[in-house]
Design a protein around this motif. Structure first.
Motif, mmCIF file in Angstrom:
data_model
loop_
_atom_site.group_PDB
_atom_site.id
_atom_site.type_symbol
_atom_site.label_atom_id
_atom_site.label_comp_id
_atom_site.label_asym_id
_atom_site.label_seq_id
_atom_site.Cartn_x
_atom_site.Cartn_y
_atom_site.Cartn_z
ATOM 1 N N ALA A 115 39.406 -51.165 -4.952
ATOM 2 C CA ALA A 115 38.710 -49.907 -5.215
ATOM 3 C C ALA A 115 39.626 -48.717 -4.946
ATOM 4 C CB ALA A 115 37.433 -49.819 -4.388
ATOM 5 N N GLU A 116 40.406 -48.787 -3.874
ATOM 6 C CA GLU A 116 41.348 -47.706 -3.552
ATOM 7 C C GLU A 116 42.417 -47.589 -4.628
ATOM 8 O OE1 GLU A 116 43.224 -44.543 -1.957
ATOM 9 O OE2 GLU A 116 41.283 -45.312 -1.332
ATOM 10 N N ALA A 117 42.961 -48.721 -5.071
ATOM 11 C CA ALA A 117 43.972 -48.698 -6.135
ATOM 12 C C ALA A 117 43.375 -48.128 -7.416
ATOM 13 C CB ALA A 117 44.525 -50.101 -6.364
ATOM 14 N N SER A 118 42.141 -48.489 -7.724
ATOM 15 C CA SER A 118 41.454 -47.958 -8.910
ATOM 16 C C SER A 118 41.250 -46.456 -8.782
ATOM 17 C CB SER A 118 40.100 -48.653 -9.102
ATOM 18 O OG SER A 118 40.280 -50.032 -9.331
ATOM 19 N N ALA A 119 40.875 -46.005 -7.590
ATOM 20 C CA ALA A 119 40.681 -44.571 -7.352
ATOM 21 C C ALA A 119 41.987 -43.809 -7.554
ATOM 22 C CB ALA A 119 40.134 -44.336 -5.948
ATOM 23 N N GLN A 120 43.091 -44.392 -7.115
ATOM 24 C CA GLN A 120 44.388 -43.737 -7.282
ATOM 25 C C GLN A 120 44.773 -43.656 -8.764
ATOM 26 O OE1 GLN A 120 45.965 -42.010 -4.959
ATOM 27 N NE2 GLN A 120 44.251 -42.595 -3.657
ATOM 28 N N LEU A 121 44.488 -44.710 -9.520
ATOM 29 C CA LEU A 121 44.737 -44.667 -10.968
ATOM 30 C C LEU A 121 43.879 -43.578 -11.618
ATOM 31 C CD1 LEU A 121 44.918 -48.417 -12.093
ATOM 32 C CD2 LEU A 121 46.789 -46.750 -11.979
ATOM 33 N N GLY A 122 42.603 -43.508 -11.223
ATOM 34 C CA GLY A 122 41.697 -42.487 -11.761
ATOM 35 C C GLY A 122 42.167 -41.087 -11.424
ATOM 36 N N LYS A 123 42.674 -40.925 -10.223
ATOM 37 C CA LYS A 123 43.184 -39.617 -9.811
ATOM 38 C C LYS A 123 44.401 -39.242 -10.648
ATOM 39 C CE LYS A 123 44.845 -37.096 -5.764
ATOM 40 N NZ LYS A 123 45.181 -37.185 -4.346
ATOM 41 N N ARG A 124 45.295 -40.201 -10.823
ATOM 42 C CA ARG A 124 46.528 -39.938 -11.580
ATOM 43 C C ARG A 124 46.235 -39.662 -13.055
ATOM 44 N NH1 ARG A 124 50.307 -44.244 -10.363
ATOM 45 N NH2 ARG A 124 49.368 -45.493 -11.978
ATOM 46 N N GLU A 125 45.351 -40.443 -13.648
ATOM 47 C CA GLU A 125 45.088 -40.322 -15.082
ATOM 48 C C GLU A 125 44.146 -39.175 -15.448
ATOM 49 O OE1 GLU A 125 46.447 -41.838 -17.736
ATOM 50 O OE2 GLU A 125 47.779 -42.890 -16.351
ATOM 51 N N PHE A 126 43.135 -38.963 -14.605
ATOM 52 C CA PHE A 126 42.065 -38.041 -14.989
ATOM 53 C C PHE A 126 41.875 -36.873 -14.026
ATOM 54 C CE2 PHE A 126 40.787 -42.383 -16.357
ATOM 55 C CZ PHE A 126 41.026 -42.212 -17.724
ATOM 56 N N GLY A 127 42.692 -36.806 -12.970
ATOM 57 C CA GLY A 127 42.560 -35.720 -12.008
ATOM 58 C C GLY A 127 41.271 -35.782 -11.219
#
Length: 168
Positions: A115-127
């Motif tokens: 979930a944390e890794a997914s959140a980091q991807l979401g942050k990077r891709e979509f702000g």
């Protein structure tokens, strides 16, 4: 633009073009009426972001939050459409592992990490801004004794994980 970038762009365009009107109507109908128009819109937007992450990062296990997961389930239940949509977007069916995090404390840690890794991807891709999301399950015994949404039931496990919300 590279061939890979073009492929990702086509996938994202296909995701943006998905028509979820029937899924949303189903979720607003009958026993699923606990959805509001706002929560349904949030889940749909989150699901589209989830699909985009899965398309761009095929080797990264992307974990959606509970609301997005429920929307994903509604898409999966329309088996023919789900398979067709996945083939168009990914070239294969995107499989769902509904058992992540339920096999005790070590698996909960794994879920939190995913979930944390997914959140980091979401942050990077979509702000997206981080927020706290809970992933909880009701024990099998309590689930079998009560209706689908038991009140006061004790969770068999609960994993708190970083999630994401849209920028304000």
């Amino acid at each position: 633009m590279t061939v890979q970038q073009q492929s990702i762009e086509r996938s994202w365009q296909a995701i943006d073009a998905l028509d979820f009107s029937r899924i949303k109507a189903k979720l607003l109908h009958g026993q699923s009426a606990h959805w509001s128009l706002e929560s349904l819109a949030d889940a749909e937007a989150g699901y589209r972001r989830f699909l985009k992450l899965a398309a761009k990062y095929p080797d990264a296990p992307v974990v959606p939050g509970e609301q997005v997961d429920a929307f994903w389930h509604a898409h999966i239940v329309d088996t023919r459409r789900y398979a067709s949509d996945c083939e168009r977007i990914f070239g294969h069916v995107l499989h769902h592992d509904p058992y992540v995090g339920i096999d005790g404390p070590q698996d909960e840690v794994r879920l939190r990490g995913l979930a944390e890794a997914s959140a980091q991807l979401g942050k990077r891709e979509f702000g997206l801004k981080p927020t706290t999301a809970a992933y909880c399950a009701i024990s099998g015994e309590e689930r079998s004794m009560q209706s689908p949404a038991p009140t006061g039931a004790k969770a068999a496990y609960c994993a708190i994980a970083q999630g994401v919300v849209s920028p304000q």
